[in-house]
Design a protein around this motif. Structure first.
Motif, PDB file in Angstrom:
ATOM      1  N   LEU A 147     -19.342  -6.092   5.285  1.00  0.00           N
ATOM      2  CA  LEU A 147     -20.199  -6.757   4.715  1.00  0.00           C
ATOM      3  C   LEU A 147     -20.064  -5.949   3.366  1.00  0.00           C
ATOM      4  O   LEU A 147     -19.632  -5.147   3.340  1.00  0.00           O
ATOM      5  N   PRO A 148     -20.778  -6.682   2.291  1.00  0.00           N
ATOM      6  CA  PRO A 148     -20.958  -6.424   1.237  1.00  0.00           C
ATOM      7  C   PRO A 148     -22.096  -4.977   0.995  1.00  0.00           C
ATOM      8  O   PRO A 148     -22.583  -4.927   0.995  1.00  0.00           O
ATOM      9  N   ALA A 149     -21.336  -3.444   0.115  1.00  0.00           N
ATOM     10  CA  ALA A 149     -21.881  -2.824   0.078  1.00  0.00           C
ATOM     11  C   ALA A 149     -22.125  -2.231  -1.599  1.00  0.00           C
ATOM     12  O   ALA A 149     -23.961  -1.380  -1.637  1.00  0.00           O
ATOM     13  N   GLY A 150     -21.254  -2.898  -2.290  1.00  0.00           N
ATOM     14  CA  GLY A 150     -21.624  -1.795  -3.214  1.00  0.00           C
ATOM     15  C   GLY A 150     -20.379  -0.295  -3.801  1.00  0.00           C
ATOM     16  O   GLY A 150     -21.201   0.089  -3.198  1.00  0.00           O
ATOM     17  N   TRP A 162     -24.071  -0.222 -12.642  1.00  0.00           N
ATOM     18  CA  TRP A 162     -25.521   0.088 -10.923  1.00  0.00           C
ATOM     19  C   TRP A 162     -25.928  -1.527 -10.415  1.00  0.00           C
ATOM     20  O   TRP A 162     -26.204  -1.765  -9.446  1.00  0.00           O
ATOM     21  N   PRO A 163     -26.500  -2.103 -11.728  1.00  0.00           N
ATOM     22  CA  PRO A 163     -26.952  -3.376 -11.728  1.00  0.00           C
ATOM     23  C   PRO A 163     -26.310  -4.163 -10.349  1.00  0.00           C
ATOM     24  O   PRO A 163     -26.585  -4.545  -8.944  1.00  0.00           O
ATOM     25  N   ALA A 164     -24.965  -4.386 -10.397  1.00  0.00           N
ATOM     26  CA  ALA A 164     -23.909  -5.282  -9.912  1.00  0.00           C
ATOM     27  C   ALA A 164     -23.606  -4.650  -8.152  1.00  0.00           C
ATOM     28  O   ALA A 164     -23.996  -5.009  -6.909  1.00  0.00           O
ATOM     29  N   GLY A 165     -23.322  -3.057  -8.496  1.00  0.00           N
ATOM     30  CA  GLY A 165     -23.886  -2.153  -7.304  1.00  0.00           C
ATOM     31  C   GLY A 165     -24.845  -2.478  -6.291  1.00  0.00           C
ATOM     32  O   GLY A 165     -25.270  -2.719  -4.854  1.00  0.00           O
ATOM     33  N   ILE A 166     -25.888  -2.804  -7.332  1.00  0.00           N
ATOM     34  CA  ILE A 166     -27.786  -2.657  -6.205  1.00  0.00           C
ATOM     35  C   ILE A 166     -27.466  -4.077  -5.609  1.00  0.00           C
ATOM     36  O   ILE A 166     -27.982  -4.036  -4.359  1.00  0.00           O
ATOM     37  N   LYS A 167     -27.481  -5.398  -6.335  1.00  0.00           N
ATOM     38  CA  LYS A 167     -27.744  -6.422  -6.014  1.00  0.00           C
ATOM     39  C   LYS A 167     -26.429  -6.466  -4.141  1.00  0.00           C
ATOM     40  O   LYS A 167     -26.525  -7.599  -3.640  1.00  0.00           O
ATOM     41  N   ALA A 168     -25.561  -6.561  -4.482  1.00  0.00           N
ATOM     42  CA  ALA A 168     -23.998  -6.294  -3.002  1.00  0.00           C
ATOM     43  C   ALA A 168     -24.600  -5.253  -2.079  1.00  0.00           C
ATOM     44  O   ALA A 168     -24.708  -5.755  -1.305  1.00  0.00           O
ATOM     45  N   VAL A 169     -25.777  -3.960  -2.114  1.00  0.00           N
ATOM     46  CA  VAL A 169     -26.063  -3.373  -1.307  1.00  0.00           C
ATOM     47  C   VAL A 169     -27.090  -4.458  -0.278  1.00  0.00           C
ATOM     48  O   VAL A 169     -27.638  -4.142   1.170  1.00  0.00           O
ATOM     49  N   LEU A 170     -28.001  -4.632  -1.293  1.00  0.00           N
ATOM     50  CA  LEU A 170     -29.203  -5.744  -1.179  1.00  0.00           C
ATOM     51  C   LEU A 170     -28.895  -7.535  -0.730  1.00  0.00           C
ATOM     52  O   LEU A 170     -29.644  -7.438   0.710  1.00  0.00           O
ATOM     53  N   GLU A 171     -27.285  -7.689  -0.755  1.00  0.00           N
ATOM     54  CA  GLU A 171     -26.914  -8.558   0.119  1.00  0.00           C
ATOM     55  C   GLU A 171     -26.791  -7.449   1.473  1.00  0.00           C
ATOM     56  O   GLU A 171     -27.078  -9.085   2.560  1.00  0.00           O
ATOM     57  N   ARG A 222     -27.513  -5.191   3.154  1.00  0.00           N
ATOM     58  CA  ARG A 222     -28.685  -5.198   3.949  1.00  0.00           C
ATOM     59  C   ARG A 222     -29.042  -6.598   5.001  1.00  0.00           C
ATOM     60  O   ARG A 222     -30.251  -6.577   5.774  1.00  0.00           O
ATOM     61  N   ARG A 223     -29.512  -7.361   3.838  1.00  0.00           N
ATOM     62  CA  ARG A 223     -30.362  -8.942   4.510  1.00  0.00           C
ATOM     63  C   ARG A 223     -28.629  -9.398   5.574  1.00  0.00           C
ATOM     64  O   ARG A 223     -29.005  -9.677   6.250  1.00  0.00           O
ATOM     65  N   MET A 224     -27.483  -8.808   5.759  1.00  0.00           N
ATOM     66  CA  MET A 224     -26.838  -9.995   6.470  1.00  0.00           C
ATOM     67  C   MET A 224     -26.754  -8.569   7.523  1.00  0.00           C
ATOM     68  O   MET A 224     -26.325  -8.992   9.092  1.00  0.00           O
ATOM     69  N   ALA A 225     -26.885  -7.842   7.305  1.00  0.00           N
ATOM     70  CA  ALA A 225     -27.034  -6.475   8.836  1.00  0.00           C
ATOM     71  C   ALA A 225     -28.642  -6.860   8.995  1.00  0.00           C
ATOM     72  O   ALA A 225     -28.088  -6.510  10.375  1.00  0.00           O
ATOM     73  N   MET A 226     -29.021  -6.924   8.916  1.00  0.00           N
ATOM     74  CA  MET A 226     -30.929  -7.925   9.439  1.00  0.00           C
ATOM     75  C   MET A 226     -30.598  -9.384   9.688  1.00  0.00           C
ATOM     76  O   MET A 226     -31.526  -9.004  11.246  1.00  0.00           O
ATOM     77  N   PRO A 265     -19.753   1.718   2.788  1.00  0.00           N
ATOM     78  CA  PRO A 265     -19.982   0.776   3.410  1.00  0.00           C
ATOM     79  C   PRO A 265     -21.463   0.884   4.193  1.00  0.00           C
ATOM     80  O   PRO A 265     -21.700  -0.014   4.736  1.00  0.00           O
ATOM     81  N   SER A 266     -21.548   2.348   4.554  1.00  0.00           N
ATOM     82  CA  SER A 266     -22.307   2.264   5.967  1.00  0.00           C
ATOM     83  C   SER A 266     -23.975   2.309   5.363  1.00  0.00           C
ATOM     84  O   SER A 266     -24.926   1.884   6.468  1.00  0.00           O
ATOM     85  N   LEU A 267     -24.056   2.142   3.907  1.00  0.00           N
ATOM     86  CA  LEU A 267     -25.436   2.252   2.947  1.00  0.00           C
ATOM     87  C   LEU A 267     -26.254   0.615   3.420  1.00  0.00           C
ATOM     88  O   LEU A 267     -27.808   1.222   4.392  1.00  0.00           O
ATOM     89  N   PRO A 268     -25.484  -0.410   3.631  1.00  0.00           N
ATOM     90  CA  PRO A 268     -26.333  -1.581   4.077  1.00  0.00           C
ATOM     91  C   PRO A 268     -26.678  -1.682   4.831  1.00  0.00           C
ATOM     92  O   PRO A 268     -28.330  -1.984   5.772  1.00  0.00           O
ATOM     93  N   ALA A 269     -26.118  -1.496   6.357  1.00  0.00           N
ATOM     94  CA  ALA A 269     -26.435  -1.344   7.790  1.00  0.00           C
ATOM     95  C   ALA A 269     -27.817  -0.195   7.968  1.00  0.00           C
ATOM     96  O   ALA A 269     -28.924  -0.656   8.987  1.00  0.00           O
TER      97      ALA A 269
END
Length: 398
Positions: A59-62, A71-80, A82-86, A104-108
């Motif tokens: 999953l993308p993590a940022g 930071w904006p690119a990192g936040i975008k990657a984390v949100l993406e 999170r969506r894939m994790a859900m 990489p554990s953050l989005p999940a």
């Protein structure tokens, strides 16, 4: 197997420090009849040692560095991510999500919080990592490897469970073997490593430090040292010049066997290293990585040093003379090393993976097991390593 078969997701950064305990937990949960999936980054999906049964989802993590422009690119990657994790959670239906730190554990974990899925974090170091720090207030349980963890808010104490840091099965299997015999005139076997690629400072200091030992001890040395590929010939020349027998390599596949044979370890203080030293019971001279985040490697040494199982030297003071001095103190008498070995062994928590699995199994189907809670119920966690004997005296090094 404990109870009905359930599904669990493990999320970990792509380094061995995060993934080794994740792999150990996956293996234990699989043994108990559960289904396990891994969320990580590309490095983690390709890391050697991943169990064959464990599917890896990248999953993308940022990442968030010091430059706010990134930071904006990192936040975008984390949100993406999170969506894939859900989306994964909808199909996999986990009873809990377990995070082992690393970006990489953050989005999940964010996805688990958003989807109201129970979440657990495991902290391998004696300082709560940045991602775990961010999620600590939102998860249902915090599993730790040390009784004292810095950057962990006192208000979260009711969530904390001391389990230890899982180690490889081949290392844990050595726990009941006695400390190798070391006599007044016997060989002193020294094992030197600095992580997967070695450490240059060890290559520069250790050969000269060993050469400064008193002749009666120096002539009994047998060294095994892991080096960086670009350093190995220079290190070999140093040992040859000092007339000290040494086996050098950039990687040793049989590291567990070499650890079993060693009388003294010299190296870094990563969480996995400390866990293996205490699992087997080996005295050590530890040189924390000075650039480690929040100086966590120095914090990792505190319990072991206090117990008498190791000595810590800051890299700024890690000179041949200082190294020789510490070795001379530790190895001048056979009983001194044996006592330090037992002190290290007593710091081990050999049931770490079982206790972590018990904690995780407490979500989804059965009541949450209150295993090894820090505080009033911390006796079990603090004494996992205790036993009647380990082939050595019980007293700590003075």
């Amino acid at each position: 197997m404990t109870g009905a078969s359930r599904h669990f997701v493990l999320a970990a950064g792509g380094t061995g420090g995060h993934l080794i305990p994740a792999f150990a937990l996956a293996t234990e949960l699989d043994r108990r009849g559960h289904h396990v999936a891994l969320v990580t980054d590309k490095r983690g999906a390709e890391l050697p040692g991943k169990p064959d049964f464990l599917p890896a989802h990248v999953l993308p993590a940022g990442r968030f560095g010091k430059n706010p422009l990134h930071w904006p690119a990192g936040i975008k990657a984390v949100l993406e991510g999170r969506r894939m994790a859900m989306q994964l959670f909808e199909t996999f239906g986990p009873s809990a999500v377990v995070g082992f730190g690393g970006y990489p554990s953050l989005p999940a974990l964010l996805g688990a919080v958003a989807a109201d899925i129970p979440a657990v974090i495991h902290e391998q170091n004696a300082v709560l990592g940045r991602v775990n720090r961010l999620l600590a207030g939102k998860v249902q349980a915090i599993a730790t490897a040390y009784p004292d963890v810095q950057r962990l808010k006192p208000s979260l104490a009711d969530k904390v469970h001391l389990v230890g840091n899982p180690v490889r099965a081949e290392v844990l299997g050595l726990r009941d073997q006695p400390f190798p015999a070391f006599t007044e005139d016997g060989i002193l076997r020294v094992l030197v490593t600095g992580g997967s690629q070695g450490a240059r400072v060890l290559s520069e200091v250790v050969p000269d430090g060993l050469a400064m030992l008193q002749p009666a001890l120096r002539q009994r040395l047998q060294v095994t040292q892991q080096c960086r590929p670009e350093d190995i010939e220079a290190v070999r020349a140093r040992y040859r010049g000092h007339d000290i027998p040494a086996e050098l390599g950039t990687y040793f596949e049989d590291m567990a066997t070499r650890l079993a044979d060693a009388h003294l370890f010299i190296g870094r203080a990563g969480a996995s290293t400390i866990a293996e030293l205490t699992a087997v019971g080996r005295p050590a001279i530890l040189v924390p990585l000075p650039i480690a985040t929040d100086d966590h490697q120095a914090a990792n040494t505190q319990e072991l040093v206090k117990a008498g199982g190791a000595r810590m030297i800051r890299q700024a003071g890690f000179t041949p003379k200082q190294l020789a001095k510490q070795i001379q103190v530790m190895a001048q008498h056979p009983e001194t090393l044996a006592t330090a070995a037992h002190a290290a062994w007593n710091c081990g928590r050999p049931k770490a993976v079982q206790d972590l699995a018990d904690l995780v199994e407490g979500f989804g189907g059965v009541d949450l097991m209150d295993v090894i809670r820090v505080g009033a119920n911390n006796e079990r966690g603090a004494s996992q390593g205790e036993a009647a004997s380990h082939g050595a005296a019980k007293d700590n090094v003075v």
